[in-house]
Write a protein that holds these residues in place. Structure first.
Motif, PDB file in Angstrom:
ATOM      1  N   MET A 284     -40.076 -36.597-130.296  1.00 17.16           N
ATOM      2  CA  MET A 284     -38.691 -36.357-129.893  1.00 17.16           C
ATOM      3  C   MET A 284     -38.242 -34.934-130.238  1.00 17.16           C
ATOM      4  O   MET A 284     -37.449 -34.335-129.514  1.00 17.16           O
ATOM      5  N   GLU A 285     -38.774 -34.392-131.341  1.00 16.51           N
ATOM      6  CA  GLU A 285     -38.501 -32.978-131.659  1.00 16.51           C
ATOM      7  C   GLU A 285     -39.095 -32.078-130.585  1.00 16.51           C
ATOM      8  O   GLU A 285     -38.444 -31.155-130.090  1.00 16.51           O
ATOM      9  N   ARG A 286     -40.341 -32.346-130.223  1.00 16.82           N
ATOM     10  CA  ARG A 286     -41.013 -31.524-129.211  1.00 16.82           C
ATOM     11  C   ARG A 286     -40.364 -31.687-127.841  1.00 16.82           C
ATOM     12  O   ARG A 286     -40.432 -30.787-127.004  1.00 16.82           O
ATOM     13  N   TYR A 287     -39.718 -32.830-127.599  1.00 21.54           N
ATOM     14  CA  TYR A 287     -39.077 -33.077-126.309  1.00 21.54           C
ATOM     15  C   TYR A 287     -37.706 -32.399-126.203  1.00 21.54           C
ATOM     16  O   TYR A 287     -37.093 -32.427-125.135  1.00 21.54           O
ATOM     17  N   GLY A 288     -37.241 -31.832-127.317  1.00 19.11           N
ATOM     18  CA  GLY A 288     -35.989 -31.078-127.269  1.00 19.11           C
ATOM     19  C   GLY A 288     -34.937 -31.472-128.277  1.00 19.11           C
ATOM     20  O   GLY A 288     -33.953 -30.754-128.462  1.00 19.11           O
ATOM     21  N   CYS A 289     -35.099 -32.629-128.931  1.00 21.27           N
ATOM     22  CA  CYS A 289     -34.093 -33.070-129.904  1.00 21.27           C
ATOM     23  C   CYS A 289     -34.224 -32.263-131.194  1.00 21.27           C
ATOM     24  O   CYS A 289     -35.324 -31.854-131.571  1.00 21.27           O
ATOM     25  N   SER A 290     -33.109 -32.073-131.885  1.00 22.83           N
ATOM     26  CA  SER A 290     -33.164 -31.378-133.171  1.00 22.83           C
ATOM     27  C   SER A 290     -33.838 -32.269-134.205  1.00 22.83           C
ATOM     28  O   SER A 290     -33.854 -33.492-134.073  1.00 22.83           O
ATOM     29  N   ALA A 412     -35.020 -25.401-123.527  1.00 18.10           N
ATOM     30  CA  ALA A 412     -36.250 -24.603-123.391  1.00 18.10           C
ATOM     31  C   ALA A 412     -37.463 -25.396-123.885  1.00 18.10           C
ATOM     32  O   ALA A 412     -38.513 -25.426-123.237  1.00 18.10           O
ATOM     33  N   ARG A 413     -37.323 -26.031-125.032  1.00 16.96           N
ATOM     34  CA  ARG A 413     -38.421 -26.857-125.553  1.00 16.96           C
ATOM     35  C   ARG A 413     -38.672 -28.045-124.637  1.00 16.96           C
ATOM     36  O   ARG A 413     -39.807 -28.486-124.442  1.00 16.96           O
ATOM     37  N   HIS A 414     -37.597 -28.609-124.096  1.00 18.19           N
ATOM     38  CA  HIS A 414     -37.708 -29.757-123.191  1.00 18.19           C
ATOM     39  C   HIS A 414     -38.532 -29.402-121.956  1.00 18.19           C
ATOM     40  O   HIS A 414     -39.420 -30.164-121.550  1.00 18.19           O
ATOM     41  N   GLN A 415     -38.273 -28.246-121.372  1.00 20.40           N
ATOM     42  CA  GLN A 415     -39.001 -27.825-120.171  1.00 20.40           C
ATOM     43  C   GLN A 415     -40.470 -27.584-120.471  1.00 20.40           C
ATOM     44  O   GLN A 415     -41.347 -27.920-119.669  1.00 20.40           O
ATOM     45  N   LEU A 416     -40.753 -26.996-121.628  1.00 19.47           N
ATOM     46  CA  LEU A 416     -42.148 -26.782-122.020  1.00 19.47           C
ATOM     47  C   LEU A 416     -42.874 -28.119-122.201  1.00 19.47           C
ATOM     48  O   LEU A 416     -44.034 -28.263-121.833  1.00 19.47           O
ATOM     49  N   ALA A 417     -42.166 -29.096-122.782  1.00 16.57           N
ATOM     50  CA  ALA A 417     -42.756 -30.421-122.974  1.00 16.57           C
ATOM     51  C   ALA A 417     -43.066 -31.072-121.628  1.00 16.57           C
ATOM     52  O   ALA A 417     -44.109 -31.709-121.457  1.00 16.57           O
ATOM     53  N   LEU A 418     -42.162 -30.920-120.657  1.00 14.01           N
ATOM     54  CA  LEU A 418     -42.374 -31.505-119.334  1.00 14.01           C
ATOM     55  C   LEU A 418     -43.580 -30.885-118.633  1.00 14.01           C
ATOM     56  O   LEU A 418     -44.277 -31.541-117.864  1.00 14.01           O
ATOM     57  N   GLN A 419     -43.815 -29.601-118.919  1.00 11.27           N
ATOM     58  CA  GLN A 419     -44.943 -28.895-118.309  1.00 11.27           C
ATOM     59  C   GLN A 419     -46.250 -29.129-119.057  1.00 11.27           C
ATOM     60  O   GLN A 419     -47.312 -28.664-118.624  1.00 11.27           O
ATOM     61  N   GLY A 420     -46.173 -29.846-120.182  1.00 10.54           N
ATOM     62  CA  GLY A 420     -47.369 -30.126-120.959  1.00 10.54           C
ATOM     63  C   GLY A 420     -47.893 -28.939-121.718  1.00 10.54           C
ATOM     64  O   GLY A 420     -49.068 -28.886-122.093  1.00 10.54           O
ATOM     65  N   ARG A 421     -47.013 -27.950-121.965  1.00 10.70           N
ATOM     66  CA  ARG A 421     -47.433 -26.745-122.676  1.00 10.70           C
ATOM     67  C   ARG A 421     -47.003 -26.829-124.134  1.00 10.70           C
ATOM     68  O   ARG A 421     -46.019 -27.478-124.482  1.00 10.70           O
ATOM     69  N   SER A 422     -47.763 -26.179-125.008  1.00  8.88           N
ATOM     70  CA  SER A 422     -47.416 -26.150-126.428  1.00  8.88           C
ATOM     71  C   SER A 422     -46.202 -25.260-126.636  1.00  8.88           C
ATOM     72  O   SER A 422     -45.983 -24.290-125.909  1.00  8.88           O
TER      73      SER A 422
END
Length: 442
Positions: A284-290, A412-422
């Motif tokens: 959930m942190e990587r998906y964008g949540c604090s 920004a983190r959410h979009q990176l997670a959707l793209q499967g990027r670190s």
């Protein structure tokens, strides 16, 4: 091909398929593999309390305001109550429409006459008599903090973590050296978790082989309609209710489900939602949540936001009433929902909690015989996967909702997670507790 089989999702799926095959072809051997699954789950449980403690403390200590801590917790609890009550109501509505208990009266009578199953049901009956909401709230306060960590009692550890985090929050700058240490410990714990997760396929294999080997596919046939109704209702709840909630907050369900697919498969293989708890905080942190929101909402949700369990319990109550030809009035059904809202929280963290909650609800209403839960003993294990998966998905969505409403969501983190990027270093969720802030003392 080598890269494909190094993927954890593929490994867990393969392990589940092999577990089903072994349990079906060699039932005795499959049933004997229970220790394999139990050992893996124990490895996960070993890390749950320290990860919860460190994550909650770091998050709360860095929120900067006591009001914010209370606001986040209040929003989470309000969301939990609304959604779980809705899940209970939907379960009862579906059970009344589909009538899963119709036509199983003969099976119900045969099960009640089975002395062995009646004896197993009596264990839950005796435990249910001891369950009440007063005991639940008093149990939340540990008489020994070390004991709470040793027993892995999530609610007790969560309460202590919140209080410890609030104390550090009030200390301000004086707490920074300790918070830096906690942050390093947190990274180390997630490193240990990464090592343990390499054994996830083994745990999934053992869990599935045990379930099929011990209970067998044949046990599903008499109560097949009940299982179909439970699974279909949970599917509709996820893709209906939870999907609408996510759309309201500008999020999409399918990308979220793809992002946590490994956790879903892990829960499917082990039948334990706890096996995914530490990784869900990280995901959930990587998906964008604090960090502060994820660390507070996910552990709390494991006790207060059990959407799958709520659906199962409401359907099970109506099913038992139908199976034993006990008509329930609309008022009685509303009373059952009200009681389930309370009792579903009262057995949090207790082994076999589904049966204890169900038995305590039946004992409170005195309309359906408590011993009737014996009818569900054979298929409960096969429905536990659906309950656990729905619980995990629901808790993640609750975290997203609270993070969005609090402005604690990083797009920004959410979009990176959707793209499967670190996530690059500059976008890593910075431990809020390490950010200097001005303290105002009265």
């Amino acid at each position: 091909m080598k890269k494909l089989f190094s993927n954890l999702t593929v490994q867990v799926l393969t392990a589940i398929a092999l577990g089903i095959a072994v349990g079906a072809l060699f039932p005795a051997f499959g049933a004997a593999l229970k220790p394999v699954a139990d050992t893996f789950i124990s490895l996960i449980k070993m890390l749950i309390t320290p990860i919860i403690f460190l994550t909650v403390v770091i998050g709360i200590a860095g929120m900067g305001s006591m009001k914010k801590v209370g606001r986040v917790g209040g929003k989470a609890l309000l969301y939990f109550e609304i959604v779980t009550t809705l899940a209970l109501a939907i379960g009862m509505l579906v059970a009344n429409v589909t009538q899963p208990g119709a036509g199983v009266q003969a099976t119900a009578q045969a099960v009640m006459q089975d002395s062995k199953k009646a004896e197993e049901a009596s264990k839950f009956t005796s435990q249910a008599g001891e369950m009440n909401w007063v005991e639940f709230f008093t149990h939340m306060v540990p008489d020994n903090v070390v004991g709470a960590f040793a027993k892995g009692d999530i609610l007790q550890v969560l309460l202590f973590s919140v209080l410890f985090g609030l104390a550090l929050n009030r200390m301000g700058q004086q707490a920074q050296p300790l918070m830096k240490t906690f942050d390093r410990l947190s990274h180390a714990m997630f490193g240990v978790l990464a090592m343990v997760m390499k054994l996830a396929p083994l745990g999934a294999f053992g869990g599935m082989a045990f379930t099929i080997g011990k209970y067998g596919i044949a046990t599903l046939l008499p109560l097949g309609k009940l299982m179909l109704v439970v699974y279909a209702t949970m599917f509709l709840f996820i893709f209906g209710v939870l999907n609408l909630i996510m759309r309201y907050y500008g999020l999409r369900l399918m990308p979220y489900l793809r992002f946590i697919k490994e956790e879903i498969l892990l829960v499917l293989g082990t039948s334990s939602s706890e096996s995914a708890l530490p990784r869900m905080i990280d995901k959930m942190e990587r998906y964008g949540c604090s960090r502060s929101v994820a660390g507070l909402v996910i552990p709390t949700g494991y006790s207060f936001n059990l959407d799958g369990t709520s659906i199962y319990l409401s359907i099970a109550v109506i099913f038992l009433a139908q199976a034993f030809n006990i008509p329930l009035s609309f008022t009685q059904q509303l009373t059952l929902i009200a009681i389930l809202v309370v009792t579903s929280k009262g057995a949090a963290g207790v082994t076999g909690s589904g049966f204890i909650v169900l038995a305590s609800t039946l004992a409170a209403t005195k309309v359906i015989p408590v011993e009737s839960v014996a009818l569900l003993l054979g298929v409960d294990r096969f429905m536990s996967e659906a309950r656990a998966i729905t619980n995990v998905i629901g808790n993640g969505i609750a975290t997203l909702v609270v993070a969005k409403s609090e402005g604690e969501f990083d797009e920004a983190r959410h979009q990176l997670a959707l793209q499967g990027r670190s996530v690059p270093e500059e976008l890593q969720p910075e431990p809020a507790a390490l950010i200097p802030r001005v303290e105002v003392h009265a």
